[in-house]
Design a protein around this motif. Structure first.
Motif, PDB file in Angstrom:
ATOM      1  N   VAL A   1       9.686   5.727 -10.582  1.00  0.00           N
ATOM      2  CA  VAL A   1      10.873   6.395 -11.126  1.00  0.00           C
ATOM      3  C   VAL A   1      12.094   5.501 -10.915  1.00  0.00           C
ATOM      4  N   ALA A   2      12.232   4.956  -9.715  1.00  0.00           N
ATOM      5  CA  ALA A   2      13.366   4.089  -9.408  1.00  0.00           C
ATOM      6  C   ALA A   2      13.326   2.809 -10.251  1.00  0.00           C
ATOM      7  N   ILE A   3      12.144   2.237 -10.409  1.00  0.00           N
ATOM      8  CA  ILE A   3      12.020   1.007 -11.189  1.00  0.00           C
ATOM      9  C   ILE A   3      12.314   1.270 -12.661  1.00  0.00           C
ATOM     10  N   SER A   4      11.803   2.377 -13.193  1.00  0.00           N
ATOM     11  CA  SER A   4      11.981   2.653 -14.625  1.00  0.00           C
ATOM     12  C   SER A   4      13.437   2.933 -14.977  1.00  0.00           C
ATOM     13  N   LYS A   5      14.217   3.439 -14.016  1.00  0.00           N
ATOM     14  CA  LYS A   5      15.646   3.654 -14.272  1.00  0.00           C
ATOM     15  C   LYS A   5      16.389   2.326 -14.371  1.00  0.00           C
ATOM     16  N   GLU A   6      15.970   1.355 -13.575  1.00  0.00           N
ATOM     17  CA  GLU A   6      16.620   0.040 -13.582  1.00  0.00           C
ATOM     18  C   GLU A   6      16.123  -0.840 -14.722  1.00  0.00           C
ATOM     19  N   ARG A   7      14.828  -0.825 -14.959  1.00  0.00           N
ATOM     20  CA  ARG A   7      14.223  -1.706 -15.960  1.00  0.00           C
ATOM     21  C   ARG A   7      13.205  -0.942 -16.803  1.00  0.00           C
ATOM     22  N   PRO A   8      13.656  -0.117 -17.761  1.00  0.00           N
ATOM     23  CA  PRO A   8      12.716   0.665 -18.566  1.00  0.00           C
ATOM     24  C   PRO A   8      11.862  -0.180 -19.504  1.00  0.00           C
TER      25      PRO A   8
ATOM     26  N   THR B   1      -4.573   8.156 -10.854  1.00  0.00           N
ATOM     27  CA  THR B   1      -3.563   7.120 -10.630  1.00  0.00           C
ATOM     28  C   THR B   1      -2.812   6.811 -11.920  1.00  0.00           C
ATOM     29  N   MET B   2      -3.520   6.775 -13.038  1.00  0.00           N
ATOM     30  CA  MET B   2      -2.856   6.560 -14.329  1.00  0.00           C
ATOM     31  C   MET B   2      -1.881   7.699 -14.631  1.00  0.00           C
ATOM     32  N   ALA B   3      -2.258   8.921 -14.282  1.00  0.00           N
ATOM     33  CA  ALA B   3      -1.358  10.064 -14.481  1.00  0.00           C
ATOM     34  C   ALA B   3      -0.121   9.928 -13.597  1.00  0.00           C
ATOM     35  N   ALA B   4      -0.306   9.438 -12.370  1.00  0.00           N
ATOM     36  CA  ALA B   4       0.851   9.230 -11.479  1.00  0.00           C
ATOM     37  C   ALA B   4       1.769   8.151 -12.049  1.00  0.00           C
ATOM     38  N   ILE B   5       1.182   7.091 -12.608  1.00  0.00           N
ATOM     39  CA  ILE B   5       1.989   6.041 -13.218  1.00  0.00           C
ATOM     40  C   ILE B   5       2.754   6.605 -14.409  1.00  0.00           C
ATOM     41  N   TRP B   6       2.074   7.373 -15.253  1.00  0.00           N
ATOM     42  CA  TRP B   6       2.714   7.971 -16.430  1.00  0.00           C
ATOM     43  C   TRP B   6       3.858   8.887 -16.013  1.00  0.00           C
ATOM     44  N   THR B   7       3.635   9.683 -14.978  1.00  0.00           N
ATOM     45  CA  THR B   7       4.662  10.589 -14.475  1.00  0.00           C
ATOM     46  C   THR B   7       5.870   9.805 -13.967  1.00  0.00           C
ATOM     47  N   GLY B   8       5.620   8.761 -13.205  1.00  0.00           N
ATOM     48  CA  GLY B   8       6.710   7.972 -12.632  1.00  0.00           C
ATOM     49  C   GLY B   8       7.474   7.167 -13.665  1.00  0.00           C
ATOM     50  N   TRP B   9       6.799   6.725 -14.711  1.00  0.00           N
ATOM     51  CA  TRP B   9       7.444   5.850 -15.665  1.00  0.00           C
ATOM     52  C   TRP B   9       8.173   6.618 -16.770  1.00  0.00           C
ATOM     53  N   ASN B  10       7.786   7.861 -16.996  1.00  0.00           N
ATOM     54  CA  ASN B  10       8.341   8.609 -18.111  1.00  0.00           C
ATOM     55  C   ASN B  10       9.220   9.759 -17.685  1.00  0.00           C
ATOM     56  N   VAL B  11       9.967   9.554 -16.612  1.00  0.00           N
ATOM     57  CA  VAL B  11      10.919  10.555 -16.158  1.00  0.00           C
ATOM     58  C   VAL B  11      12.216  10.379 -16.949  1.00  0.00           C
ATOM     59  N   PRO B  12      12.761  11.466 -17.516  1.00  0.00           N
ATOM     60  CA  PRO B  12      13.991  11.317 -18.319  1.00  0.00           C
ATOM     61  C   PRO B  12      15.191  10.922 -17.498  1.00  0.00           C
TER      62      PRO B  12
ATOM     63  N   LYS C   1       0.847  -1.192   0.000  1.00  0.00           N
ATOM     64  CA  LYS C   1       0.000   0.000   0.000  1.00  0.00           C
ATOM     65  C   LYS C   1       0.883   1.244   0.000  1.00  0.00           C
ATOM     66  N   MET C   2       0.510   2.241  -0.819  1.00  0.00           N
ATOM     67  CA  MET C   2       1.281   3.478  -0.882  1.00  0.00           C
ATOM     68  C   MET C   2       0.410   4.615  -1.379  1.00  0.00           C
ATOM     69  N   SER C   3       0.908   5.836  -1.174  1.00  0.00           N
ATOM     70  CA  SER C   3       0.203   7.018  -1.679  1.00  0.00           C
ATOM     71  C   SER C   3       0.595   7.238  -3.135  1.00  0.00           C
ATOM     72  N   ALA C   4      -0.079   8.184  -3.801  1.00  0.00           N
ATOM     73  CA  ALA C   4       0.237   8.477  -5.203  1.00  0.00           C
ATOM     74  C   ALA C   4       1.658   9.012  -5.338  1.00  0.00           C
ATOM     75  N   ASP C   5       2.100   9.843  -4.391  1.00  0.00           N
ATOM     76  CA  ASP C   5       3.466  10.377  -4.442  1.00  0.00           C
ATOM     77  C   ASP C   5       4.503   9.274  -4.258  1.00  0.00           C
ATOM     78  N   GLU C   6       4.238   8.357  -3.329  1.00  0.00           N
ATOM     79  CA  GLU C   6       5.153   7.231  -3.124  1.00  0.00           C
ATOM     80  C   GLU C   6       5.189   6.335  -4.363  1.00  0.00           C
ATOM     81  N   LEU C   7       4.034   6.191  -5.014  1.00  0.00           N
ATOM     82  CA  LEU C   7       3.966   5.390  -6.230  1.00  0.00           C
ATOM     83  C   LEU C   7       4.847   5.995  -7.320  1.00  0.00           C
ATOM     84  N   VAL C   8       4.776   7.306  -7.482  1.00  0.00           N
ATOM     85  CA  VAL C   8       5.607   7.982  -8.485  1.00  0.00           C
ATOM     86  C   VAL C   8       7.082   7.764  -8.182  1.00  0.00           C
ATOM     87  N   ASP C   9       7.485   7.959  -6.930  1.00  0.00           N
ATOM     88  CA  ASP C   9       8.888   7.777  -6.546  1.00  0.00           C
ATOM     89  C   ASP C   9       9.356   6.347  -6.810  1.00  0.00           C
TER      90      ASP C   9
END
Length: 104
Positions: free
Chosen positions: A66-73, A93-104, A55-63
């Motif tokens: 971001v960490a996962i996408s850097k390791e395994r894009p 929630t979809m916007a939070a996922i998009w934000t977290g996954w598409n960080v340069p 369980k996590m908040s939307a901000d924790e989900l984004v963070d």
């Protein structure tokens, strides 16, 4: 004794594997195949957000994403929402996922 233990494990194994309880809308599409562990974001009826079983908040989900996408894009993220969840909560929630996954 071994037979009793075997029966207990057979009964409890499906319960342990289920994860977060979400009542999905009824659809005719088949499940997607996958060999690796998938990242599944679940939204419960109460609006709680889970990444797999955590369980996590939307901000924790984004963070976390971001960490996962850097390791395994190359990985995919799937979303499941209870049929009673407001559409706006799913889109946020979809916007939070998009934000977290598409960080340069």
């Amino acid at each position: 004794v071994m037979l009793v233990l075997l029966i207990i494990f057979m009964v409890t194994a499906p319960i342990i594997q289920q994860g977060v309880q979400v009542n999905l809308p009824k659809v005719r599409a088949a499940a997607l195949p996958g060999e690796e562990q998938q990242f599944v974001v679940s939204i419960t009826r109460d609006g709680d957000i889970y990444l797999n079983d955590t369980k996590m908040s939307a901000d924790e989900l984004v963070d976390k994403l971001v960490a996962i996408s850097k390791e395994r894009p190359d990985r995919q993220v799937f979303i499941r929402a209870d049929e009673q969840v407001a559409y706006g909560k799913v889109i946020a929630t979809m916007a939070a996922i998009w934000t977290g996954w598409n960080v340069p």
